[in-house]
Design a protein around this motif. Structure first.
Motif, PDB file in Angstrom:
ATOM      1  N   ARG A 141      19.931   7.378  19.670  1.00  0.00           N
ATOM      2  CA  ARG A 141      19.980   7.560  21.123  1.00  0.00           C
ATOM      3  C   ARG A 141      18.730   6.983  21.764  1.00  0.00           C
ATOM      4  O   ARG A 141      18.781   6.306  22.802  1.00  0.00           O
ATOM      5  N   ARG A 163      28.557  13.018  20.282  1.00  0.00           N
ATOM      6  CA  ARG A 163      28.802  14.322  20.886  1.00  0.00           C
ATOM      7  C   ARG A 163      28.203  15.387  19.978  1.00  0.00           C
ATOM      8  O   ARG A 163      28.178  15.238  18.747  1.00  0.00           O
ATOM      9  N   HIS A 164      27.731  16.452  20.564  1.00  0.00           N
ATOM     10  CA  HIS A 164      27.223  17.562  19.756  1.00  0.00           C
ATOM     11  C   HIS A 164      28.408  18.445  19.360  1.00  0.00           C
ATOM     12  O   HIS A 164      29.246  18.775  20.201  1.00  0.00           O
ATOM     13  N   HIS A 167      28.829  21.455  21.688  1.00  0.00           N
ATOM     14  CA  HIS A 167      28.762  21.260  23.137  1.00  0.00           C
ATOM     15  C   HIS A 167      29.997  20.509  23.625  1.00  0.00           C
ATOM     16  O   HIS A 167      30.769  19.954  22.835  1.00  0.00           O
ATOM     17  N   ASP A 169      31.591  17.458  26.365  1.00  0.00           N
ATOM     18  CA  ASP A 169      31.323  16.033  26.542  1.00  0.00           C
ATOM     19  C   ASP A 169      30.001  15.839  27.285  1.00  0.00           C
ATOM     20  O   ASP A 169      29.753  16.469  28.310  1.00  0.00           O
ATOM     21  N   GLU A 170      29.159  14.958  26.773  1.00  0.00           N
ATOM     22  CA  GLU A 170      27.861  14.663  27.378  1.00  0.00           C
ATOM     23  C   GLU A 170      27.720  13.149  27.546  1.00  0.00           C
ATOM     24  O   GLU A 170      27.241  12.456  26.643  1.00  0.00           O
ATOM     25  N   PRO A 171      28.128  12.602  28.676  1.00  0.00           N
ATOM     26  CA  PRO A 171      28.072  11.149  28.881  1.00  0.00           C
ATOM     27  C   PRO A 171      26.681  10.550  28.694  1.00  0.00           C
ATOM     28  O   PRO A 171      26.557   9.361  28.369  1.00  0.00           O
ATOM     29  N   ASP A 172      25.629  11.371  28.880  1.00  0.00           N
ATOM     30  CA  ASP A 172      24.277  10.853  28.703  1.00  0.00           C
ATOM     31  C   ASP A 172      24.043  10.332  27.286  1.00  0.00           C
ATOM     32  O   ASP A 172      23.147   9.515  27.064  1.00  0.00           O
ATOM     33  N   ARG A 173      24.861  10.779  26.351  1.00  0.00           N
ATOM     34  CA  ARG A 173      24.704  10.336  24.967  1.00  0.00           C
ATOM     35  C   ARG A 173      25.224   8.917  24.737  1.00  0.00           C
ATOM     36  O   ARG A 173      24.752   8.215  23.834  1.00  0.00           O
ATOM     37  N   TYR A 174      26.208   8.494  25.540  1.00  0.00           N
ATOM     38  CA  TYR A 174      26.883   7.238  25.211  1.00  0.00           C
ATOM     39  C   TYR A 174      27.157   6.302  26.390  1.00  0.00           C
ATOM     40  O   TYR A 174      27.465   5.123  26.183  1.00  0.00           O
ATOM     41  N   TYR A 194      29.498  14.522  14.588  1.00  0.00           N
ATOM     42  CA  TYR A 194      28.990  14.053  15.883  1.00  0.00           C
ATOM     43  C   TYR A 194      29.817  12.873  16.423  1.00  0.00           C
ATOM     44  O   TYR A 194      29.403  12.204  17.355  1.00  0.00           O
TER      45      TYR A 194
END
Length: 240
Positions: A141, A163-164, A167, A169-174, A194
């Motif tokens: 990342r 993705r964790h 958790h 969905d976290e768009p900041d990851r991808y 993940y």
């Protein structure tokens, strides 16, 4: 093997196998859980040095501190004894005392902090070198966020954390990956918690990104057959 203690941005250590005078330097960025990564990193270093490549493993000050106060040989000891020994080991290294602060530890594992460390590391290595980053998990990342900015040659991500597991969905990851200009190879485990094979087609990538799937999970514990398939993929992508 050289061990260089780097003074910038909180410190850290660069473990160099080969010569930093080489044009191409492969920099391995492991994850905070270094014990689980040590066998994989050793495998990578052995493979690259056998090809007469220069490879350097970067470890943050936080990871170096954990190695000092949490040696593997105390794992079998009772927990109270382990805690007492860790405290004693830390007392012997006054420059590491701040790592007893939960606030400081949280800061050093943040993406922002690690990104700044990576910026300064690449600048320290210098623009005259062709730098290839090989990043694991959260370090991937970080690497994908700064690669274009600092001008590394290529990126290899081993187990990208899309993705964790605990958790949503976290768009900041991808979300930033679709804009990446640096050529990138992602080698992803089919059973990676993940983001495994079930996520194929879910994420958007830049044209210079290639994804290869392997039979493993997030810890990247490849058997010899899979490793013999993965190694040439990385070699071909990196080039000379």
């Amino acid at each position: 093997m050289q061990r260089l203690h780097l003074k910038f941005h909180g410190g850290g250590e660069l473990e160099v196998h080969g010569s930093l005078s080489d044009r191409q330097v492969l920099v391995i960025l492991g994850r905070e859980n270094f014990r689980r990564d040590d066998p994989l990193v050793a495998r990578l270093i052995a493979g690259f040095t056998a090809q007469n490549r220069t490879v350097a493993r970067y470890q943050s000050e936080a990871v170096c501190t954990m190695r000092q106060i949490n040696p593997g040989w105390i794992d079998a000891w009772p927990r109270p004894v382990r805690r007492a020994l860790k405290a004693l080991l830390l007392l012997l290294h006054p420059t590491r005392w701040r790592h007893y602060s939960a606030r400081y530890r949280a800061e050093t594992v943040s993406i922002a902090y690690q990104a700044q460390s990576l910026r300064e590391l690449v600048r320290w290595l210098g623009p005259e070198r062709e730098i290839v980053l090989l990043a694991r998990s959260a370090s991937a990342r970080v690497a994908t966020r700064v690669a274009d900015e600092v001008g590394v040659s290529k990126l290899v991500c081993l187990g990208y954390p899309f993705r964790h597991p605990d958790h949503g969905d976290e768009p900041d990851r991808y979300a930033h990956l679709v804009h990446l200009r640096t050529p990138m190879l992602i080698v992803q485990g089919k059973t990676d918690s993940y983001g495994g094979i079930e996520t194929a087609g879910r994420y958007q990538f830049a044209p210079g990104t290639c994804i290869e799937w392997v039979e493993t999970g997030h810890d990247f514990d490849l058997d010899e057959t899979e490793w013999e398939r993965v190694r040439p993929l990385i070699d071909t992508f990196i080039g000379r």
